[in-house]
Write an enzyme that holds these catalytic residues in place. Structure first.
Site, PDB file in Angstrom:
ATOM      1  N   GLU A 303       1.006  -1.338   0.103  1.00 20.04           N
ATOM      2  CA  GLU A 303      -0.071   0.113   0.031  1.00 20.04           C
ATOM      3  C   GLU A 303       0.820   1.195  -0.014  1.00 20.04           C
ATOM      4  OE1 GLU A 303      -4.518  -0.616   1.566  1.00 20.04           O
ATOM      5  OE2 GLU A 303      -3.156   0.365   3.013  1.00 20.04           O
ATOM      6  N   HIS A 332       8.287 -26.388   0.526  1.00 19.34           N
ATOM      7  CA  HIS A 332       7.645 -27.679  -0.252  1.00 19.34           C
ATOM      8  C   HIS A 332       6.343 -27.046  -1.219  1.00 19.34           C
ATOM      9  CE1 HIS A 332       9.558 -30.749   1.855  1.00 19.34           C
ATOM     10  NE2 HIS A 332       9.620 -29.685   3.117  1.00 19.34           N
ATOM     11  N   LYS A 446     -13.990   1.435  -3.012  1.00 20.41           N
ATOM     12  CA  LYS A 446     -14.845   2.010  -1.788  1.00 20.41           C
ATOM     13  C   LYS A 446     -15.936   2.676  -2.185  1.00 20.41           C
ATOM     14  CE  LYS A 446     -11.450   2.671   2.002  1.00 20.41           C
ATOM     15  NZ  LYS A 446     -10.768   3.697   2.758  1.00 20.41           N
TER      16      LYS A 446
HETATM   17  O1  PA5 Z   1      -2.958   1.871   5.797  1.00 20.84           O
HETATM   18  C1  PA5 Z   1      -4.188   2.281   5.892  1.00 20.84           C
HETATM   19  O2  PA5 Z   1      -4.432   3.527   5.790  1.00 20.84           O
HETATM   20  C2  PA5 Z   1      -5.366   1.586   5.441  1.00 20.84           C
HETATM   21  O3  PA5 Z   1      -4.972   0.125   5.266  1.00 20.84           O
HETATM   22  C3  PA5 Z   1      -6.245   1.417   6.733  1.00 20.84           C
HETATM   23  O4  PA5 Z   1      -5.632   0.755   7.788  1.00 20.84           O
HETATM   24  C4  PA5 Z   1      -7.586   0.542   6.316  1.00 20.84           C
HETATM   25  O5  PA5 Z   1      -8.041   1.135   5.180  1.00 20.84           O
HETATM   26  C5  PA5 Z   1      -8.702   0.941   7.493  1.00 20.84           C
HETATM   27  O6  PA5 Z   1      -8.736   2.041   7.835  1.00 20.84           O
HETATM   28  P1  PA5 Z   1      -9.342   2.522   9.118  1.00 20.84           P
HETATM   29  O7  PA5 Z   1      -8.367   2.442  10.188  1.00 20.84           O
HETATM   30  O8  PA5 Z   1      -9.691   3.974   8.871  1.00 20.84           O
HETATM   31  O9  PA5 Z   1     -10.482   1.793   9.308  1.00 20.84           O
END
Ligand code: PA5
Length: 477
Positions: A303, A332, A446
């Site tokens: 990410e 394996h 989203k």
């Molecule tokens: O790294 C990030 O920002 C995302 O992966 C969030 O952790 C994830 O989308 C969850 O978001 P939130 O904590 O706002 O629910």
């Protein structure tokens, strides 16, 4: 009593080590790197180093200060956790992505591998569950095993807007109100932004106990904030020691000399590898306790670095695809590909010097030499031999790999490892000249979900979806 993490010698004995031999031409030939080549990139490396040092503690780099600025909240987390341990038998985290992967990884690393199956007297902490999906079967399964009166739910969402987590909240709050009436709020603890989002509003209205995620700490960099520390404290993990480990690694990774700074050096290797088309980063711990650490790393790396645009708006489509593997299990399954497949991977092994137990392999089958040779050794020797052998096989096949050694798995070394990988990501992001801390690529999905479920304000998106190319039946067989 002196705390071990205040003792210099003990800390030094717990220092993580990086073995990068198999990244070098001396071992993997032209696939590898020379020190000269790394020095030729010193401008890039110095710039990345200076930018990280300049930005730390500011903007979305608030996470760098977590080892130092949480004394008050740590005390609150520890005392709240004590109450939770006293009063409840089940502790359930509701969260997803960065709000779930860290708590799961630390639980697996630092608790008994069959924690939930242990009798209460041995567990000395509630049974632990992390619900990081909206699969209805999984929610039902949770309801089948918990006793609401004896459960505390920790809802974690930085944005307070994540549909998956808020859907879980609605279900859980409704169930608790039905069963416990006014006492429902005593069974939910919220971890969220103090200033933004819906959860903080709900928490205030419902009078929920709340921990805050600082503004400059993004989800995937939040494990050392209350996101990860509070669940860890409930499990009886020494969270001050985790933070001490992170602080120790922070000092090591603040060394401007690249060959003395493991995070900077790892980022450099990964960056130069990407430039040569090695677009897969495998993380392969040789410890079941670190399996979910590889999951946590995958999110952090994917990410943070998987971006279409650089900071100047140029299309770069960069990032390495992270892959998790487990030693020896995946020898394996995956290692055939790593050894003989395309030259497109960099493998990070994680080794543990001293496992927390020694298990002997019994002698037997003396008339079958192919089996008998194992007897008298330990499983510890076997797993170390298999790791060394796999690393060797990759080196012989000229595949880039390096090993991060943990002297032992404990809260201090886990704090070190988390911080090391976060710093590696920060340095790599600067080398790629991208925004390490945003995730525009997950927005599309989203918004389409909001539109499909009829959320207000998404009419245009709904219209767009209606006009999207319709699926052809003849392409479905
Ligand atoms: O790294 C990030 O920002 C995302 O992966 C969030 O952790 C994830 O989308 C969850 O978001 P939130 O904590 O706002 O629910």
């Amino acid at each position: 009593m002196g705390l071990r993490y205040n003792n210099r010698k003990w800390k030094e004995s717990m220092r993580l080590r990086l073995d990068y031999n198999n990244m070098m031409t001396d071992f993997v030939g032209k696939e590898g790197f020379t020190k000269k080549e790394i020095r030729e990139n010193m401008n890039l490396i110095d710039t990345a180093f200076n930018l990280v040092q300049l930005k730390r503690g500011k903007g979305m780099m608030g996470w760098t200060e977590l080892p130092y600025n949480q004394d008050e909240v740590v005390a609150d987390m520890i005392s709240t956790a004590k109450e939770v341990r006293k009063n409840c038998d089940y502790f359930v985290v509701l969260g997803i992505g960065g709000s779930a992967l860290g708590p799961m990884a630390v639980f697996q690393a630092l608790c008994h591998m069959h924690h939930n199956e242990l009798p209460k007297s041995k567990r000395r902490a509630p049974k632990f569950y992390v619900e990081d999906n909206v699969d209805p079967e999984r929610m039902q399964a949770l309801f089948d095993v918990i006793v609401p009166e004896k459960t505390v739910f920790n809802i974690i969402t930085k944005s307070g807007a994540t549909s998956e987590t808020m859907a879980q909240y609605l279900i859980i709050m409704n169930m608790l109100k039905e069963k416990l009436g006014d006492a429902a709020a005593d069974h939910i603890i919220a971890t969220t932004s103090e200033t933004k989002g819906n959860l903080i509003k709900i928490a205030k209205a419902e009078n929920l106990k709340t921990f805050y995620i600082p503004d400059g700490v993004g989800g995937r960099f939040s494990e050392l904030s209350p996101v990860g520390l509070f669940p860890a404290a409930v499990l009886g993990i020494d969270i001050k020691e985790m933070l001490a480990g992170a602080a120790y690694m922070d000092k090591i990774c603040a060394n401007e000399k690249v060959f003395k700074n493991p995070a900077l050096l790892l980022a450099t290797f990964q960056y130069l590898s990407m430039k040569r088309g090695k677009n897969i980063s495998v993380m392969m711990p040789y410890a079941d306790g670190l399996k979910l650490m590889a999951d946590w790393y995958c999110q952090l790396w994917a990410e943070s670095l998987g971006k279409a645009n650089d900071l100047s708006g140029n299309k770069v489509y960069c990032g390495q695809t992270p892959v998790k593997a487990l030693g020896v299990t995946d020898q394996h399954s995956q290692v055939q590909l790593y050894t003989e497949g395309p030259f497109d991977k960099v493998t990070t092994f994680i080794a543990v010097d001293d496992y927390r137990t020694v298990f002997e392999i019994s002698k037997g089958c003396e008339d079958i030499p192919d089996v008998a040779f194992l007897g008298g050794h330990t499983m510890n020797e076997l797993i170390q031999a298999e790791r060394t052998a796999t690393e060797y096989a990759l080196m012989v096949a000229k595949r880039l790999n390096h090993t991060i050694y943990l002297p032992v798995i404990n809260p201090f070394t886990i704090g070190e490892l988390l911080f090391l990988l976060e710093m590696q990501t920060a340095y790599a992001g600067e080398m790629l000249r991208i925004n390490t801390y945003d995730q525009p690529g997950v927005e599309g999905g989203k918004q389409a979900t909001y539109a499909l479920l009829g959320k207000k304000g998404y009419d245009d998106k709904r219209e767009e979806l209606k006009n999207a190319p319709q699926k052809r039946e003849d392409f479905i067989i």
